[in-house]
Design an enzyme around this catalytic site. Structure first.
Site, short mmCIF file in Angstrom:
data_model
loop_
_atom_site.label_atom_id
_atom_site.label_comp_id
_atom_site.label_asym_id
_atom_site.label_seq_id
_atom_site.Cartn_x
_atom_site.Cartn_y
_atom_site.Cartn_z
N GLY A 333 20.50 66.51 92.39
CA GLY A 333 21.34 66.59 91.40
C GLY A 333 22.63 67.69 91.70
N SER A 334 23.16 68.32 90.76
CA SER A 334 24.40 69.04 90.86
C SER A 334 23.98 70.40 91.69
CB SER A 334 24.81 69.52 89.31
OG SER A 334 25.15 68.40 88.50
N VAL A 335 22.89 70.92 91.90
CA VAL A 335 22.80 71.71 92.89
C VAL A 335 23.39 71.77 94.14
CG1 VAL A 335 20.63 72.76 91.67
CG2 VAL A 335 20.54 71.17 93.59
N PHE A 336 23.86 70.54 94.66
CA PHE A 336 24.38 70.29 95.75
C PHE A 336 25.94 70.66 95.81
CE2 PHE A 336 23.15 67.03 99.22
CZ PHE A 336 22.09 68.07 99.50
N LYS A 337 26.45 71.04 94.36
CA LYS A 337 28.07 71.07 94.33
C LYS A 337 28.51 72.29 95.04
CE LYS A 337 28.26 68.37 89.96
NZ LYS A 337 27.96 68.28 88.64
#
Length: 710
Positions: A333-337
């Site tokens: 999820g958004s931890v890649f951003k």
């Protein structure tokens, strides 16, 4: 008187029947054979009979010679059983120690109880079973059944007995043999090495298991089996005809190596307790976490819950020993951003203040539409991270292009092995640059359509905390021999530089805003320390498709943010109570782990960063730790403090503690209440002037909060 002479006359005829031999001989139809022919025929018959007898004697002689002169494997084996015995001695298995020398796994000598059923009759069997049932904590019927095996001289009754249990069993036999002396000598014990884990459930999935044959079955016990196993010494024991030992005394086999891990047992305990609390509060199926030293890549803690005590070998469930932190590949999820933002900054395509149009929360890519949970217009790159905008992250990926985006993600450690060599460790999956579609590149930028494990996430966020240099994660610190001398020291190793120190620092500052008011990770804040992090929430894959309800919430971060020491990744799989957002279910565990771990490491906090809010978790502990250092700063904060935190907090009964929204904008109030299923009723405009329920009151997920804006 003269004898009378017989009277002359014809002889008397006998009344007995006479034997006529001619009746036994068949009538010859011709004349009798001549004598030479008869003699020839008799000689031939005698020759055949003599040849048969001679051949029989020859066979007997050959068989006798074979038995006496030639070796017979069967007889030789029987003789060897009587006079020779093959003995195999295995050296003691090496210990597993934490970085401070605390024992995580060791080998102890436990007792096995054996019986000789051939010396027991049915009456003795029952009385002995009744005597042993209580000391062994076994049923008498079960013991009686095992002792009733006819024709056996050695039957195992119980294994893994402590010295106290063995002594109690001996005492029971002595008491029973006072009435029946024949019971003496039918029982005996043997010392058997068994693996023992002092931490019980803590670290069980990391340590693994050892089988009864001394072979590692799971975890580090399996991956380090070659180093831990002792030497194997084999020899032949000779005995004389009276069974006395002829060979010299046996030689001890060398012990296995002692392995010193990078794990800190104190921090491991902290992580285990935080995950257990998380399971209770969120109702999740499982939770796991990884703590890494940013500067060295050493893993200080790696924990999974639920788990099981490996010392209890009777009811082991191997599924509970699965190391989910290294084995489970999930969509992060958004931890890649932050990693996509770091790549765009490194390529000088943007700066932190560059404006990105987030299209009001809806953006069409091809025939698909990307959505943001919280719509925004034009925001800076820093705010893309703070508000966790999917559209903003996708536009950064399009600026980079597919090849550069994926290359940077691989440099951060995704889609390749971490090198821990744990059984079943996964590398994750990521699309190749040559065939990635625009919508796939967009979803990859915010962690969908790509998989990773918790170790990879912690190592990647640690790269940003280490000035852009990725250190190779490792679990082994030293290898020692049985005398304690160091055989090999594993030093920290640089993997590669991913981004510049300047870019890494810029991204860390961006992630600090995530834990500030208005960010998605405010529950990860720790009194006395600056925290940088990122929340993540993704739908869970089940049976080849996305589940309609199951989610995985995560939080990765650095603490302290101004001088990162620890990189922590927390993953909560399938929460069922309240929210499933990473900022709600995983961030509190991060805060608990980060604050306690820094105290263990002796890292002092900044008293100016203490909220001083009554009732805030950790506030009392921080005040006690800093004491008079807080001085007027704490007093001033306390005078102006609201009655509750401006964030959601879980109570011990599973309810939520209503946050203090006073003074917040409508947007910040909505962000604060996000994820718990709370509905919001508003009246007026401006900032929040009052609210219902009042700050600090309990509220259940799904209930309504009314706010008045002025």
């Amino acid at each position: 008187m003269a004898a009378k002479r017989p009277i002359a006359g014809p002889p008397r005829r006998s009344t007995r029947p006479s034997l006529d031999l001619s009746m036994l001989v068949p009538d010859r139809k011709g004349p009798a054979d001549p004598d030479p022919q008869v003699r020839t025929r008799a000689s031939v018959r005698v020759g055949f009979v003599g040849a048969g007898l001679l051949f029989g004697f020859i066979l007997l002689g050959v068989r006798a010679a074979t038995l006496m002169l030639l070796a017979d494997p069967r007889l030789e084996e029987k003789a060897q059983v009587q006079f020779e015995e093959s003995i195999q001695i295995e050296g003691r298995r090496g210990d597993l120690l934490d970085r401070n020398g605390m024992v995580l796994a060791t080998t102890v000598e436990l007792k096995e109880l054996h019986v000789d059923p051939s010396r027991l009759d049915p009456g003795m069997t029952r009385s002995l079973a009744l005597a042993l049932a209580a000391p062994l904590a076994l049923e008498a019927d079960h013991l009686e059944q095992r002792m009733a095996r006819e024709g056996r001289r050695d039957v195992l009754l119980a294994r893994d007995l402590t010295p106290a249990q063995a002594a109690a069993a001996r005492a029971a036999v002595v008491a029973a043999s006072s009435e029946d002396r024949s019971l003496r000598g039918v029982l005996w014990t043997r010392d058997v090495p068994r693996r023992f884990y002092p931490g019980r459930e803590e670290g069980a999935s990391l340590m693994g298991l050892v089988g009864h044959n001394g072979t590692g079955l799971a975890g580090l016990e399996r991956s380090l089996d070659r180093q831990l196993r002792g030497e194997v010494f084999k020899y032949v024991l000779w005995r004389d005809r009276k069974g006395r030992r002829v060979t010299p005394d046996e030689t001890d086999a060398g012990a296995g190596q002692t392995v010193v891990l990078t794990i800190d047992r104190r921090i491991q305990h902290i992580v285990e307790q935080a995950l257990e609390t998380t399971l209770v509060q969120t109702g999740a199926g499982k939770a796991y976490a990884v703590v890494i030293d940013v500067q060295t890549g050493e893993i200080l803690a790696l924990a999974n819950r639920p788990t099981q005590n490996p010392n209890d070998t009777r009811l082991l469930d191997l599924e509970l020993f699965k190391n989910h932190a290294a084995v489970d590949a999930f969509e992060p999820g958004s931890v890649f951003k932050p990693f996509v933002a770091a790549a765009a900054l490194e390529e000088e395509l943007v700066i932190p203040e560059s404006m990105i149009d987030c299209e009001g929360g809806h953006w069409v890519v091809g025939n698909k539409t990307i959505h943001d949970d919280h719509p925004h217009g034009r925001v800076t790159v820093s705010e893309v991270i703070k508000y966790s905008s999917n559209i903003g992250a996708a536009k950064l990926a399009f600026l980079l292009g597919g090849e550069r985006t994926l290359d940077y993600l691989k440099d951060f450690g995704f889609a390749r092995m971490s090198g821990l060599n744990l059984p079943g460790e996964t590398r994750g999956a990521m699309r190749s640059p040559g065939d990635i579609k625009p919508i796939e590149l967009a979803t990859t930028s915010y962690g969908h359509g790509v998989t990773a494990n918790a170790v990879q996430l912690a190592a990647a966020i640690g790269t940003l905390g280490n000035g852009g240099v990725r250190m190779k994660p490792h679990l082994v610190k030293e290898l020692r021999d049985e005398s304690g001398d160091v055989l090999r020291e594993i030093k920290p190793e640089v993997d590669r530089r991913v981004v510049s120190e300047t870019v890494a620092r810029q991204v860390v500052v961006m992630m600090e805003s995530v834990t500030e008011t208005g960010g998605t990770g405010t529950r990860a804040r720790v009194d006395g320390f600056r925290v940088a992090g990122k929340t993540g929430t993704a739908w869970k894959h089940i049976d080849g498709g996305y589940s309609a309800t199951a989610r995985i919430g995560s939080f990765v971060g650095l603490i302290p943010a101004d001088a990162p020491r620890l990189a922590i990744a927390v993953v909560v799989d399938t929460p069922t109570i309240g929210s499933s957002y990473g900022g709600i279910v995983a961030a509190p565990a991060f805060a608990e782990i980060g604050g306690a771990a820094l105290r263990v490491l002796g890292v002092e906090g900044d008293p100016t960063l203490v909220a001083g809010v009554p009732g805030r978790p950790g506030a009392e502990g921080v005040a006690a730790r800093f004491g008079s250092k807080l001085g007027s700063v704490e007093s001033e904060l306390a005078r102006n403090a609201p009655t509750a935190d401006p964030e959601l907090q879980w109570q011990t009964d599973g309810s939520l503690r209503t946050p203090d929204l006073t003074g917040l904008s409508l947007r910040d109030a909505l962000v604060t209440l996000q994820g718990a299923g709370l509905t919001v009723q508003t009246l007026g405009s401006g900032t929040v002037a009052s609210q219902t329920p009042a700050p600090g009151q309990p509220i259940q997920a799904g209930e309504q909060v009314s706010v008045v804006l002025q």
